[in-house]
Write a protein that holds these residues in place. Structure first.
Motif, PDB file in Angstrom:
ATOM      1  N   LYS A  63       0.827  -1.222   0.000  1.00 14.07           N
ATOM      2  CA  LYS A  63       0.000   0.000   0.000  1.00 14.07           C
ATOM      3  C   LYS A  63       0.859   1.270   0.000  1.00 14.07           C
ATOM      4  O   LYS A  63       0.344   2.359   0.231  1.00 14.07           O
ATOM      5  N   ILE A  64       2.154   1.097  -0.252  1.00 11.97           N
ATOM      6  CA  ILE A  64       3.070   2.237  -0.234  1.00 11.97           C
ATOM      7  C   ILE A  64       3.795   2.346  -1.573  1.00 11.97           C
ATOM      8  O   ILE A  64       4.201   1.339  -2.156  1.00 11.97           O
ATOM      9  N   GLU A  65       3.941   3.562  -2.043  1.00  6.47           N
ATOM     10  CA  GLU A  65       4.896   3.851  -3.113  1.00  6.47           C
ATOM     11  C   GLU A  65       5.770   4.998  -2.629  1.00  6.47           C
ATOM     12  O   GLU A  65       5.291   5.930  -1.990  1.00  6.47           O
ATOM     13  N   VAL A  66       7.051   4.887  -2.867  1.00  5.44           N
ATOM     14  CA  VAL A  66       7.997   5.940  -2.509  1.00  5.44           C
ATOM     15  C   VAL A  66       8.533   6.532  -3.804  1.00  5.44           C
ATOM     16  O   VAL A  66       9.074   5.810  -4.647  1.00  5.44           O
ATOM     17  N   ILE A  67       8.332   7.829  -3.975  1.00  5.88           N
ATOM     18  CA  ILE A  67       8.790   8.506  -5.192  1.00  5.88           C
ATOM     19  C   ILE A  67       9.851   9.525  -4.798  1.00  5.88           C
ATOM     20  O   ILE A  67       9.577  10.465  -4.052  1.00  5.88           O
ATOM     21  N   VAL A  68      11.051   9.298  -5.283  1.00  7.57           N
ATOM     22  CA  VAL A  68      12.169  10.202  -4.996  1.00  7.57           C
ATOM     23  C   VAL A  68      12.483  10.999  -6.255  1.00  7.57           C
ATOM     24  O   VAL A  68      12.578  10.430  -7.354  1.00  7.57           O
ATOM     25  N   GLY A  69      12.640  12.294  -6.095  1.00 10.51           N
ATOM     26  CA  GLY A  69      13.048  13.139  -7.209  1.00 10.51           C
ATOM     27  C   GLY A  69      14.479  13.593  -7.004  1.00 10.51           C
ATOM     28  O   GLY A  69      14.760  14.321  -6.048  1.00 10.51           O
ATOM     29  N   SER A  70      15.383  13.146  -7.860  1.00 10.54           N
ATOM     30  CA  SER A  70      16.778  13.571  -7.770  1.00 10.54           C
ATOM     31  C   SER A  70      16.947  14.827  -8.614  1.00 10.54           C
ATOM     32  O   SER A  70      16.879  14.784  -9.853  1.00 10.54           O
ATOM     33  N   ASP A  71      17.189  15.941  -7.936  1.00 14.15           N
ATOM     34  CA  ASP A  71      17.202  17.256  -8.578  1.00 14.15           C
ATOM     35  C   ASP A  71      18.573  17.539  -9.196  1.00 14.15           C
ATOM     36  O   ASP A  71      19.301  18.422  -8.756  1.00 14.15           O
ATOM     37  N   ASN A  72      18.880  16.738 -10.258  1.00 11.76           N
ATOM     38  CA  ASN A  72      20.170  16.863 -10.953  1.00 11.76           C
ATOM     39  C   ASN A  72      21.340  16.674  -9.990  1.00 11.76           C
ATOM     40  O   ASN A  72      22.315  17.433  -9.999  1.00 11.76           O
ATOM     41  N   SER A  73      21.241  15.643  -9.159  1.00 12.87           N
ATOM     42  CA  SER A  73      22.326  15.339  -8.225  1.00 12.87           C
ATOM     43  C   SER A  73      23.590  14.976  -9.005  1.00 12.87           C
ATOM     44  O   SER A  73      23.538  14.261 -10.006  1.00 12.87           O
ATOM     45  N   ILE A  74      24.732  15.457  -8.508  1.00 15.21           N
ATOM     46  CA  ILE A  74      25.990  15.230  -9.221  1.00 15.21           C
ATOM     47  C   ILE A  74      26.983  14.405  -8.391  1.00 15.21           C
ATOM     48  O   ILE A  74      28.132  14.235  -8.777  1.00 15.21           O
ATOM     49  N   ASP A  75      26.512  13.896  -7.239  1.00 12.21           N
ATOM     50  CA  ASP A  75      27.366  13.012  -6.442  1.00 12.21           C
ATOM     51  C   ASP A  75      26.933  11.568  -6.692  1.00 12.21           C
ATOM     52  O   ASP A  75      26.504  11.231  -7.785  1.00 12.21           O
ATOM     53  N   GLY A  76      26.993  10.716  -5.695  1.00 11.16           N
ATOM     54  CA  GLY A  76      26.628   9.317  -5.885  1.00 11.16           C
ATOM     55  C   GLY A  76      25.162   9.007  -5.622  1.00 11.16           C
ATOM     56  O   GLY A  76      24.770   7.831  -5.608  1.00 11.16           O
ATOM     57  N   THR A  77      24.341  10.024  -5.455  1.00 14.10           N
ATOM     58  CA  THR A  77      22.920   9.815  -5.127  1.00 14.10           C
ATOM     59  C   THR A  77      22.210   8.963  -6.168  1.00 14.10           C
ATOM     60  O   THR A  77      21.499   7.997  -5.831  1.00 14.10           O
ATOM     61  N   ASN A  78      22.379   9.295  -7.436  1.00 10.26           N
ATOM     62  CA  ASN A  78      21.653   8.584  -8.495  1.00 10.26           C
ATOM     63  C   ASN A  78      22.047   7.111  -8.577  1.00 10.26           C
ATOM     64  O   ASN A  78      21.193   6.233  -8.763  1.00 10.26           O
ATOM     65  N   GLU A  79      23.316   6.834  -8.431  1.00  9.81           N
ATOM     66  CA  GLU A  79      23.776   5.438  -8.483  1.00  9.81           C
ATOM     67  C   GLU A  79      23.183   4.625  -7.334  1.00  9.81           C
ATOM     68  O   GLU A  79      22.742   3.476  -7.527  1.00  9.81           O
ATOM     69  N   ILE A  80      23.160   5.220  -6.152  1.00  8.27           N
ATOM     70  CA  ILE A  80      22.572   4.530  -4.992  1.00  8.27           C
ATOM     71  C   ILE A  80      21.099   4.253  -5.232  1.00  8.27           C
ATOM     72  O   ILE A  80      20.600   3.149  -4.960  1.00  8.27           O
ATOM     73  N   LEU A  81      20.393   5.227  -5.770  1.00  4.50           N
ATOM     74  CA  LEU A  81      18.958   5.076  -6.012  1.00  4.50           C
ATOM     75  C   LEU A  81      18.683   4.028  -7.098  1.00  4.50           C
ATOM     76  O   LEU A  81      17.719   3.255  -6.991  1.00  4.50           O
ATOM     77  N   ARG A  82      19.500   3.982  -8.115  1.00  3.68           N
ATOM     78  CA  ARG A  82      19.299   2.979  -9.184  1.00  3.68           C
ATOM     79  C   ARG A  82      19.444   1.563  -8.627  1.00  3.68           C
ATOM     80  O   ARG A  82      18.676   0.660  -8.992  1.00  3.68           O
ATOM     81  N   ASN A  83      20.398   1.382  -7.759  1.00  2.00           N
ATOM     82  CA  ASN A  83      20.584   0.059  -7.147  1.00  2.00           C
ATOM     83  C   ASN A  83      19.405  -0.303  -6.250  1.00  2.00           C
ATOM     84  O   ASN A  83      18.961  -1.461  -6.213  1.00  2.00           O
ATOM     85  N   LEU A  84      18.901   0.671  -5.518  1.00  4.86           N
ATOM     86  CA  LEU A  84      17.778   0.421  -4.617  1.00  4.86           C
ATOM     87  C   LEU A  84      16.485   0.180  -5.392  1.00  4.86           C
ATOM     88  O   LEU A  84      15.620  -0.590  -4.941  1.00  4.86           O
ATOM     89  N   GLU A  85      16.326   0.808  -6.563  1.00  5.99           N
ATOM     90  CA  GLU A  85      15.139   0.569  -7.404  1.00  5.99           C
ATOM     91  C   GLU A  85      15.051  -0.895  -7.815  1.00  5.99           C
ATOM     92  O   GLU A  85      13.949  -1.448  -7.947  1.00  5.99           O
ATOM     93  N   LYS A  86      16.200  -1.516  -8.035  1.00  4.14           N
ATOM     94  CA  LYS A  86      16.215  -2.930  -8.413  1.00  4.14           C
ATOM     95  C   LYS A  86      15.777  -3.825  -7.259  1.00  4.14           C
ATOM     96  O   LYS A  86      15.264  -4.926  -7.465  1.00  4.14           O
TER      97      LYS A  86
END
Length: 388
Positions: A77-100
């Motif tokens: 019953k939960i969806e988590v939506i994260v918006g990465s506001d053009n992050s230029i550190d390792g944020t996007n890579e961490i999130l891609r791994n967690l999406e899997k």
């Protein structure tokens, strides 16, 4: 009417407003809240969309998502939506791994940095569930936080629910801003009373929720997003309540200097929100709502001017009577205590009465600084987050 009488009247009014916003109002709203019943608890588990805006949050974003995964709630019953506001550190890579790893996690990767408000607007459009839960990347939920905040939507007249945000001393610096933590506990006392009355003014950005149908797109000008969202719910005549048992944690700011910058930023956006988007709350048909708005917010935002005029007028009138002389020298003593608190802070010495006065004075200087930034139109929708 003589000039002295006018000055005396103005001076007494200023002193009353100062005492009202910090002393009388918290007591009054607590008494008023005792006549209201505790909001009914929802008997159903709502479908929740948790929205998080992130910019360069590699230090905390992984733990944030794992924290949500450990919630005592039906994750279907939960969806988590994260918006990465053009992050230029390792944020996007961490999130891609967690999406899997988590099928309820959805990430929007934005190629252009636009600021938190624009990100939240986009995330709200993508949200599929009936309740929007707003949080920050550095917030940590108690295991029952989502369950308790969902329980708050017990009746259709409740449009928003605010959880309790507890500020922890940072593990890295035990000399962090304890004064901010003490002030936040004082604010929590007020929010809890307002929430019982259904007129909570300004939700905690780290943990609050509203019905998706009541979400109003945050304007492109620099406003305080969580405050604006709260006002939008109240403006539609829905109740905004407080759930003391829906708990989240955040570390307090490392230094008074960092806290000062944060307060300047929020002061500027608060004034923008006040003058552009909250006119109908100043004189609302719900008298208690207007009373709370004036008492808890408006007077506080103009408090630096109250301090300046009170000191100036009491100086002018100090030879008129003993009472005015006493008032003037009491203020001089107050500012002297703050100066001593400043000196002690440089020496890494904390003596609570001095540090509290110092923190209070610095906070009001920050509000004044923020007002100047608002008048000059220098506030931006994009800023660096406070150092974690």
């Amino acid at each position: 009417m003589s000039l002295n009488i006018i000055i005396t009247t103005v001076l007494f009014t200023l002193v009353f407003l100062a005492l009202h916003t910090y002393c009388f109002y918290p007591i009054l709203i607590k008494i008023i809240s005792s006549f209201y019943s505790v909001p009914r608890i929802s008997s159903t588990s709502h479908h929740l969309s948790v929205l998080i805006s992130a910019y360069n949050e590699e230090k905390v974003i992984g733990n944030r998502i794992i924290n949500i995964a450990k919630q005592n709630y039906d994750l279907s019953k939960i969806e988590v939506i994260v918006g990465s506001d053009n992050s230029i550190d390792g944020t996007n890579e961490i999130l891609r791994n967690l999406e899997k790893k988590y099928n309820w996690l959805h990430v929007k990767y934005f190629a252009l940095r636009r600021g938190k408000a624009a990100v939240i607007n986009d995330l709200a459009k993508h949200a599929q569930n009936e309740i929007l839960v707003f949080s920050d990347a550095n917030t940590e939920f108690d295991k029952d936080a989502l369950k308790k905040i969902s329980d708050g939507f017990g009746t259709n007249e409740i449009g928003g629910v605010c959880g309790r945000l507890i500020l922890d001393e940072t593990k890295k610096n035990k000399f962090a801003s304890v004064e901010e933590k003490k002030y936040w506990e004082y604010e929590t006392f007020i929010k809890r009373a307002e929430g019982r009355c259904g007129v909570l003014i300004g939700a905690n950005g780290g943990i609050f929720a509203i019905r998706k149908s009541l979400f109003k797109e945050i304007p492109p000008d620099a406003v305080t997003d969580d405050f604006y969202i709260t006002l939008a719910v109240l403006q539609k005549d829905f109740k905004f309540i407080y759930k003391h048992d829906s708990i989240a944690f955040e570390e307090v700011t490392y230094t008074v200097a960092a806290e000062y910058r944060r307060k300047v930023r929020f002061s500027a956006t608060n004034f923008q929100t006040l003058f552009s988007h909250s006119g109908d709350l100043l004189f609302n048909k719900n008298i208690l709502l207007s009373f709370a708005f004036w008492s808890h917010k408006v007077i506080r935002w103009f408090f630096p001017f109250i301090l300046i005029f009170t000191l100036s007028l009491s100086f002018v009138e100090r030879n008129v009577s003993f009472n005015f002389s006493l008032l003037f020298y009491a203020q001089i003593l107050f500012y002297a205590l703050g100066l001593f608190g400043l000196i002690l802070s440089f020496l890494k010495i904390r003596v609570m009465p001095f540090s509290i006065v110092y923190f209070f004075i610095v906070s009001n200087i920050a509000i004044l600084h923020g007002f100047i930034r608002y008048v000059q139109g220098k506030q931006t929708t994009i800023w660096q987050s406070t150092s974690r």
